[in-house]
Scaffold this active site. Structure first.
Site, PDB file in Angstrom:
ATOM      1  N   CYS A 144      -8.426 -15.872  -8.057  1.00 37.63           N
ATOM      2  CA  CYS A 144      -7.650 -16.652  -9.018  1.00 37.63           C
ATOM      3  C   CYS A 144      -6.185 -16.239  -9.002  1.00 37.63           C
ATOM      4  O   CYS A 144      -5.675 -15.662  -9.967  1.00 37.63           O
ATOM      5  CB  CYS A 144      -8.243 -16.483 -10.408  1.00 37.63           C
ATOM      6  SG  CYS A 144      -9.961 -16.961 -10.414  1.00 37.63           S
ATOM      7  N   GLU A 145      -5.510 -16.499  -7.901  1.00 38.69           N
ATOM      8  CA  GLU A 145      -4.081 -16.240  -7.725  1.00 38.69           C
ATOM      9  C   GLU A 145      -3.583 -17.206  -6.655  1.00 38.69           C
ATOM     10  O   GLU A 145      -4.244 -17.384  -5.639  1.00 38.69           O
ATOM     11  CB  GLU A 145      -3.823 -14.821  -7.172  1.00 38.69           C
ATOM     12  CG  GLU A 145      -4.319 -13.674  -7.979  1.00 38.69           C
ATOM     13  CD  GLU A 145      -3.385 -13.252  -9.107  1.00 38.69           C
ATOM     14  OE1 GLU A 145      -2.222 -13.696  -9.126  1.00 38.69           O
ATOM     15  OE2 GLU A 145      -3.848 -12.495  -9.971  1.00 38.69           O
TER      16      GLU A 145
ATOM     17  N   TYR B 220      -3.379  -1.608   7.309  1.00 35.56           N
ATOM     18  CA  TYR B 220      -3.081  -2.038   5.938  1.00 35.56           C
ATOM     19  C   TYR B 220      -3.966  -3.224   5.559  1.00 35.56           C
ATOM     20  O   TYR B 220      -3.565  -4.097   4.805  1.00 35.56           O
ATOM     21  CB  TYR B 220      -1.581  -2.328   5.776  1.00 35.56           C
ATOM     22  CG  TYR B 220      -0.747  -1.154   6.265  1.00 35.56           C
ATOM     23  CD1 TYR B 220      -0.674  -0.001   5.494  1.00 35.56           C
ATOM     24  CD2 TYR B 220      -0.126  -1.169   7.506  1.00 35.56           C
ATOM     25  CE1 TYR B 220       0.024   1.111   5.941  1.00 35.56           C
ATOM     26  CE2 TYR B 220       0.575  -0.058   7.966  1.00 35.56           C
ATOM     27  CZ  TYR B 220       0.645   1.071   7.171  1.00 35.56           C
ATOM     28  OH  TYR B 220       1.320   2.169   7.629  1.00 35.56           O
TER      29      TYR B 220
ATOM     30  N   GLU C 103       4.404   9.443  14.008  1.00 32.98           N
ATOM     31  CA  GLU C 103       3.363   9.108  13.032  1.00 32.98           C
ATOM     32  C   GLU C 103       2.992   7.626  13.082  1.00 32.98           C
ATOM     33  O   GLU C 103       3.182   6.908  12.104  1.00 32.98           O
ATOM     34  CB  GLU C 103       3.863   9.445  11.612  1.00 32.98           C
ATOM     35  CG  GLU C 103       4.298  10.876  11.418  1.00 32.98           C
ATOM     36  CD  GLU C 103       4.977  11.129  10.064  1.00 32.98           C
ATOM     37  OE1 GLU C 103       4.919  12.270   9.598  1.00 32.98           O
ATOM     38  OE2 GLU C 103       5.551  10.189   9.492  1.00 32.98           O
ATOM     39  N   PRO C 104       2.478   7.146  14.197  1.00 29.99           N
ATOM     40  CA  PRO C 104       2.144   5.722  14.272  1.00 29.99           C
ATOM     41  C   PRO C 104       0.890   5.396  13.471  1.00 29.99           C
ATOM     42  O   PRO C 104      -0.061   6.167  13.454  1.00 29.99           O
ATOM     43  CB  PRO C 104       1.873   5.520  15.770  1.00 29.99           C
ATOM     44  CG  PRO C 104       1.369   6.848  16.232  1.00 29.99           C
ATOM     45  CD  PRO C 104       2.102   7.884  15.410  1.00 29.99           C
ATOM     46  N   GLY C 105       0.914   4.275  12.783  1.00 26.17           N
ATOM     47  CA  GLY C 105      -0.281   3.799  12.087  1.00 26.17           C
ATOM     48  C   GLY C 105      -0.563   2.380  12.555  1.00 26.17           C
ATOM     49  O   GLY C 105      -1.462   2.111  13.354  1.00 26.17           O
TER      50      GLY C 105
ATOM     51  N   GLY D 226       6.232   3.372  12.168  1.00 27.10           N
ATOM     52  CA  GLY D 226       6.961   2.122  12.005  1.00 27.10           C
ATOM     53  C   GLY D 226       7.035   1.267  13.255  1.00 27.10           C
ATOM     54  O   GLY D 226       7.651   0.199  13.237  1.00 27.10           O
TER      55      GLY D 226
ATOM     56  N   ARG E 260      -2.028  -8.371   2.784  1.00 32.14           N
ATOM     57  CA  ARG E 260      -0.718  -8.416   3.449  1.00 32.14           C
ATOM     58  C   ARG E 260       0.029  -9.741   3.291  1.00 32.14           C
ATOM     59  O   ARG E 260       1.222  -9.730   3.019  1.00 32.14           O
ATOM     60  CB  ARG E 260      -0.841  -8.033   4.933  1.00 32.14           C
ATOM     61  CG  ARG E 260      -1.345  -6.584   5.123  1.00 32.14           C
ATOM     62  CD  ARG E 260      -1.233  -6.129   6.558  1.00 32.14           C
ATOM     63  NE  ARG E 260       0.146  -6.022   6.974  1.00 32.14           N
ATOM     64  CZ  ARG E 260       0.775  -6.882   7.749  1.00 32.14           C
ATOM     65  NH1 ARG E 260       0.142  -7.907   8.267  1.00 32.14           N
ATOM     66  NH2 ARG E 260       2.037  -6.705   8.039  1.00 32.14           N
TER      67      ARG E 260
HETATM   68  C1  LIG Z   1       3.273   4.689   6.357  1.00 39.11           C
HETATM   69  C2  LIG Z   1       3.903   5.813   7.070  1.00 39.11           C
HETATM   70  C3  LIG Z   1       3.789   5.922   8.464  1.00 39.11           C
HETATM   71  C4  LIG Z   1       3.109   4.886   9.321  1.00 39.11           C
HETATM   72  O1  LIG Z   1       3.844   3.730   9.466  1.00 39.11           O
HETATM   73  P1  LIG Z   1       3.327   2.609  10.501  1.00 39.11           P
HETATM   74  O2  LIG Z   1       4.258   1.495  10.330  1.00 39.11           O
HETATM   75  O3  LIG Z   1       1.953   2.255  10.115  1.00 39.11           O
HETATM   76  O4  LIG Z   1       3.414   3.198  11.856  1.00 39.11           O
HETATM   77  C5  LIG Z   1       4.327   7.035   9.065  1.00 39.11           C
HETATM   78  N1  LIG Z   1       4.950   7.998   8.349  1.00 39.11           N
HETATM   79  C6  LIG Z   1       5.095   7.919   7.010  1.00 39.11           C
HETATM   80  C7  LIG Z   1       5.776   9.017   6.285  1.00 39.11           C
HETATM   81  C8  LIG Z   1       4.582   6.828   6.332  1.00 39.11           C
HETATM   82  O5  LIG Z   1       4.721   6.749   5.007  1.00 39.11           O
END
Ligand SMILES: *Cc1c(COP(=O)(O)O)cnc(C)c1O
Length: 452
Positions: free
Chosen positions: A380-381, A409, A275-277, A241, A314
């Site tokens: 078409c949206e 994403y 858990e960074p994404g 997050g 997004r």
């Molecule tokens: C989506 C998710 C993340 C990653 O979130 P980011 O905002 O991309 O860092 C981490 N942990 C869990 C359980 C998630 O569902």
């Protein structure tokens, strides 16, 4: 944090040393272009920021899960946060270490649970009592013991978009603290469960450290109150997050997040999982797209490009902001992404003009040669857009546009809506660019269908 490996020089955008215009000519558009060095840098910044605790960085596969990207992050030392059997398959294919995989998600099927146990992953994050009972049953049928963490819902407000907040009690995620407490006490009755820790993930993006501090206080107290020989609680997973710069918002550094997380972890004596994404992937890619048509209905000006919401959903889904600018441009675009002097004025004006886009006076080309336009796709949206009421240099058919901050994403949420083949993905390293996912062909659209 500005873009580090995306620069305007020699008349246009370069991703590392590769010119965007060349990439678009070679590989076609729309095109996702990733910078290998950006991904590596972002990963090592997270790792460094949390190094004061015993930390495993589990990259969130759902943010951007191309095999080549998983592989390069694995080589940099990443573990992986997965939310489905498909993501487990991806990580194993990319050579990921099962002992560094954590499996989250509110509804794991029996088959997904069994696959996770077969691969001997680090742990499954359990999101309800019913799921815990089912994991017990599946593990018992396999004669195995399932390592689990309880996903707590700490009831904190991440103050992010309603569609991406996950840590409040009205959200479907996690287990409230009172029920979690009961589950920990009853865990002795579940011989095929081994409770290793607790986890939480409070939403995304959370551009503020306060919700993390609140969550950590509650989680750390929970751990102190519930440790026992049957519930060792040696892992504390605070999820992802962490923010990424899209526009001109204030985004904490990884070090700022770590400053409110690490002391609580140390006080519990736990190992930390993060858990960074988004914070790794978002600013590691741009989506390149070509202007197909320009249209002015007398009220509004539209720049119609060849990428659509099926390629990058997004804006339609989260009302999110992506900075858009021509890829061929002599100068530095007015955005904090490029740390440019014109950025402040540009955004101030954008805020002043927001909501009055129909005003004829605003539609004239200004002294800097910018025109107020909506950058939209071919789908078409009406929600198919990348930018609304945005000033860009006057576009023409054939111009190449870059949609920035598209790595997280982006491709991972792409679809074939309107029967559009998904774009190619290209990974740049220095001067070198290679296709890491081929552009889909029409045959791919009907693969697996009967009827021909
Ligand atoms: C989506 C998710 C993340 C990653 O979130 P980011 O905002 O991309 O860092 C981490 N942990 C869990 C359980 C998630 O569902």
């Amino acid at each position: 944090m500005k873009l580090t490996h995306f620069n305007y020089r020699d008349g246009g955008l370069r991703i590392e040393n590769a010119a965007a215009a060349d990439l678009a000519r070679r590989f076609g558009t729309p095109l996702y272009v990733y910078s290998r060095q950006s991904l590596r840098d972002a990963f090592s910044r997270v790792k460094g920021a949390f190094s004061e605790a015993s930390t495993t960085v589990c990259y969130s596969v759902k943010s951007c899960g191309n095999l080549s990207i998983l592989k390069l992050l694995r080589e940099a030392g990443a573990g992986f946060d997965i939310v489905s059997g498909g993501e487990l398959y991806r990580v194993i294919k990319a050579g990921g270490d099962p002992r560094k995989i954590v499996f989250a998600g509110v509804a794991k099927s029996d088959d997904e649970i069994a696959k996770a146990l077969e691969h001997d992953i680090l742990m499954l994050n359990v999101e309800s009592e019913a799921e815990l009972d089912n994991i017990q049953a599946v593990a018992a049928s396999m004669g195995r013991v399932a390592p689990v963490a309880l996903r707590l819902n700490p009831d904190v407000d991440g103050k992010t978009h309603a569609k991406t907040t996950t840590g409040k009690k009205e959200n479907k995620f996690g287990i409230d603290l009172a029920n979690a407490s009961r589950l920990v006490r009853n865990i002795a009755e579940q011989p095929n469960i081994r409770l290793l820790g607790v986890d939480a993930h409070i939403g995304s993006p959370i551009n503020d450290v306060v919700p993390y501090r609140q969550a950590m206080e509650r989680i750390a107290a929970f751990i102190r109150d519930h440790r026992s020989p049957r519930a060792v609680l040696e892992y504390l997973n605070i999820g992802g997050g962490y923010g990424s710069l899209y526009r001109n918002e204030r985004v904490p550094d990884f070090a700022d997040y770590a400053a409110v997380i690490v002391p609580h972890v140390k006080a519990t004596g736990c190992k930390l999982i993060v858990e960074p994404g988004r914070s790794i992937a978002a600013n590691s890619a741009a989506l390149l797209t070509r202007v197909l048509y320009v249209k002015d209905n007398g009220f509004k000006h539209f720049t119609i490009v060849d990428a659509g919401m099926n390629d990058l959903i997004r804006p339609a889904m989260y009302d999110s902001y992506h900075f858009c600018w021509p890829a061929e441009y002599d100068g530095i675009p007015p955005s904090p992404l490029f740390d440019s002097p014109g950025a402040t004025g540009y955004f101030q004006r954008e805020e002043e003009e927001a909501g009055i886009v129909g005003n004829q006076a605003l539609r004239n080309i200004d002294a800097e040669g910018l025109i107020l336009t909506d950058v939209v796709g071919p789908i078409c949206e009406s929600s198919d857009y990348f930018a609304k009421g945005r000033r860009i240099p006057v576009p023409e058919r054939g111009n190449l546009m870059a949609v920035f901050s598209a790595g997280a994403y982006g491709f991972s949420m792409s679809s074939n809506y309107n029967a559009r083949p998904r774009p190619a993905e290209v990974l740049v390293e220095g001067d070198d660019a290679r296709v890491i996912r081929e552009r889909e062909r029409y045959e791919d659209l009907v693969a697996g269908e009967s009827g021909s």
